[in-house]
Design an enzyme around this catalytic site. Sequence first.
Site, PDB file in Angstrom:
ATOM      1  N   THR A  40      22.096  34.532  24.454  1.00  0.00           N
ATOM      2  CA  THR A  40      22.254  34.290  25.893  1.00  0.00           C
ATOM      3  C   THR A  40      21.029  34.759  26.676  1.00  0.00           C
ATOM      4  O   THR A  40      20.410  35.760  26.331  1.00  0.00           O
ATOM      5  CB  THR A  40      23.524  34.979  26.444  1.00  0.00           C
ATOM      6  OG1 THR A  40      24.653  34.403  25.815  1.00  0.00           O
ATOM      7  CG2 THR A  40      23.665  34.837  27.931  1.00  0.00           C
ATOM      8  N   THR A  49      25.517  39.671  29.186  1.00  0.00           N
ATOM      9  CA  THR A  49      25.433  39.197  27.807  1.00  0.00           C
ATOM     10  C   THR A  49      26.294  40.095  26.936  1.00  0.00           C
ATOM     11  O   THR A  49      26.350  41.301  27.137  1.00  0.00           O
ATOM     12  CB  THR A  49      23.987  39.182  27.290  1.00  0.00           C
ATOM     13  OG1 THR A  49      24.018  38.860  25.892  1.00  0.00           O
ATOM     14  CG2 THR A  49      23.287  40.513  27.479  1.00  0.00           C
ATOM     15  N   GLY A  50      26.977  39.487  25.980  1.00  0.00           N
ATOM     16  CA  GLY A  50      27.833  40.277  25.099  1.00  0.00           C
ATOM     17  C   GLY A  50      28.983  39.434  24.617  1.00  0.00           C
ATOM     18  O   GLY A  50      28.980  38.215  24.770  1.00  0.00           O
ATOM     19  N   GLY A 104      31.737  37.482  24.904  1.00  0.00           N
ATOM     20  CA  GLY A 104      32.233  36.824  26.102  1.00  0.00           C
ATOM     21  C   GLY A 104      33.711  37.023  26.375  1.00  0.00           C
ATOM     22  O   GLY A 104      34.123  37.148  27.530  1.00  0.00           O
ATOM     23  N   ARG A 164      35.613  26.292  22.623  1.00  0.00           N
ATOM     24  CA  ARG A 164      35.507  27.684  23.078  1.00  0.00           C
ATOM     25  C   ARG A 164      34.472  27.809  24.218  1.00  0.00           C
ATOM     26  O   ARG A 164      33.362  27.313  24.142  1.00  0.00           O
ATOM     27  CB  ARG A 164      35.087  28.568  21.899  1.00  0.00           C
ATOM     28  CG  ARG A 164      34.984  30.056  22.224  1.00  0.00           C
ATOM     29  CD  ARG A 164      33.572  30.481  22.573  1.00  0.00           C
ATOM     30  NE  ARG A 164      33.495  31.920  22.828  1.00  0.00           N
ATOM     31  CZ  ARG A 164      32.431  32.528  23.325  1.00  0.00           C
ATOM     32  NH1 ARG A 164      31.351  31.851  23.610  1.00  0.00           N
ATOM     33  NH2 ARG A 164      32.440  33.826  23.549  1.00  0.00           N
ATOM     34  N   VAL A 165      34.877  28.477  25.272  1.00  0.00           N
ATOM     35  CA  VAL A 165      33.976  28.741  26.392  1.00  0.00           C
ATOM     36  C   VAL A 165      33.883  30.249  26.582  1.00  0.00           C
ATOM     37  O   VAL A 165      34.894  30.949  26.541  1.00  0.00           O
ATOM     38  CB  VAL A 165      34.506  28.081  27.692  1.00  0.00           C
ATOM     39  CG1 VAL A 165      33.616  28.411  28.870  1.00  0.00           C
ATOM     40  CG2 VAL A 165      34.609  26.566  27.524  1.00  0.00           C
ATOM     41  N   GLY A 166      32.668  30.750  26.761  1.00  0.00           N
ATOM     42  CA  GLY A 166      32.476  32.191  26.954  1.00  0.00           C
ATOM     43  C   GLY A 166      32.434  32.573  28.424  1.00  0.00           C
ATOM     44  O   GLY A 166      32.853  31.810  29.302  1.00  0.00           O
TER      45      GLY A 166
END
Length: 309
Positions: free
Chosen positions: A176, A227-228, A230, A204-206
């Site tokens: 990201t 960032t990480g 999600g 899948r959506v973060g």
Amino acid sequence: MKKFSIAIHGGAGTLVKGLMTSELEAQYKNALKQALHLGYELLRTGGSAVDAVEIAVKSLEDTPLFNAGKGSVFTAEGTHEMDASIMDGQTLNAGSVSLVTGIKNPIALARDVMDKSYHVFLAGEGAMQFAKGQGYTIESPEYFYDEVRYQQWQGIKDSETFQLDHSVKKDGKFGTVGAVACDQDGNVAAATSTGGMTNKKWGRVGDSPMVGAGNYANNKTCAVSCTGSGEFFIRGVVAYDVSCLIEHKGMTLQEASEEVIHKRILDIKGDGGLIAVDAQGHIAMPFNTEGMYRACKTSEGEEIIAIYK
Ligand code: ASP
């Protein structure tokens, strides 16, 4: 002149010193520096925070080093599905896209959603139709092919595992990219773009395209890009939580960012980091992982380009 500043990231995770060659480390730092300077120059010459975060994120999307745009990870089907969002802290306007394929710069598409549609968030087929209507070229899969990312995917392809990017060990790292900026008028903005997780499926959506989770900007408080992992950042509504701690608890940018990354997100076992600026140009870049690709520059002459703790 008012203080202006910009901060960028290229993902957080298990970035252990010594596990990377010095050549690769130099490449990462150069890519960060280039993106930082593009955004900074724009601010220095009177450009807006929104334009600065967009140009910086585009530059990070164009390098295969980071998990966004050209460097996006492979899905379980061997494709690339990208998410991005941008927010203007002056107007609270926002634009997001999710599950887009073949788009060289998803952040530009998110910007167009913000500026040229009545909507905030477009996903999948519909987002692609919008892109085509705006004249976007759809790149072939070869543009996004990267041997390292392909091998990452091959390693877990036939399993139920999905994995964050930059892994030294499985589940170890994140990708990201993001940018936050405060311009000479005291307006803030945030932009975030990602290829998500290797081997992801089921649409899948973060957190990255979600307003308030992975990205948020409000002149009253701050601009944040995360960032990480999600799933945890969505549940923690992390970017908005930083803003809320400033607005409702009177915390400083640094205090609020640290409270969220070193306490609240850890309490639900989430790991990662964020970058943030406020309308006074202060910057915070906390992370609870071993490293985070990050850089920042202020009009007062401070410049940091770093990877490890
Ligand atoms: N937050 C991103 C996601 O979950 C991944 C990352 O930051 O690397 O899609």
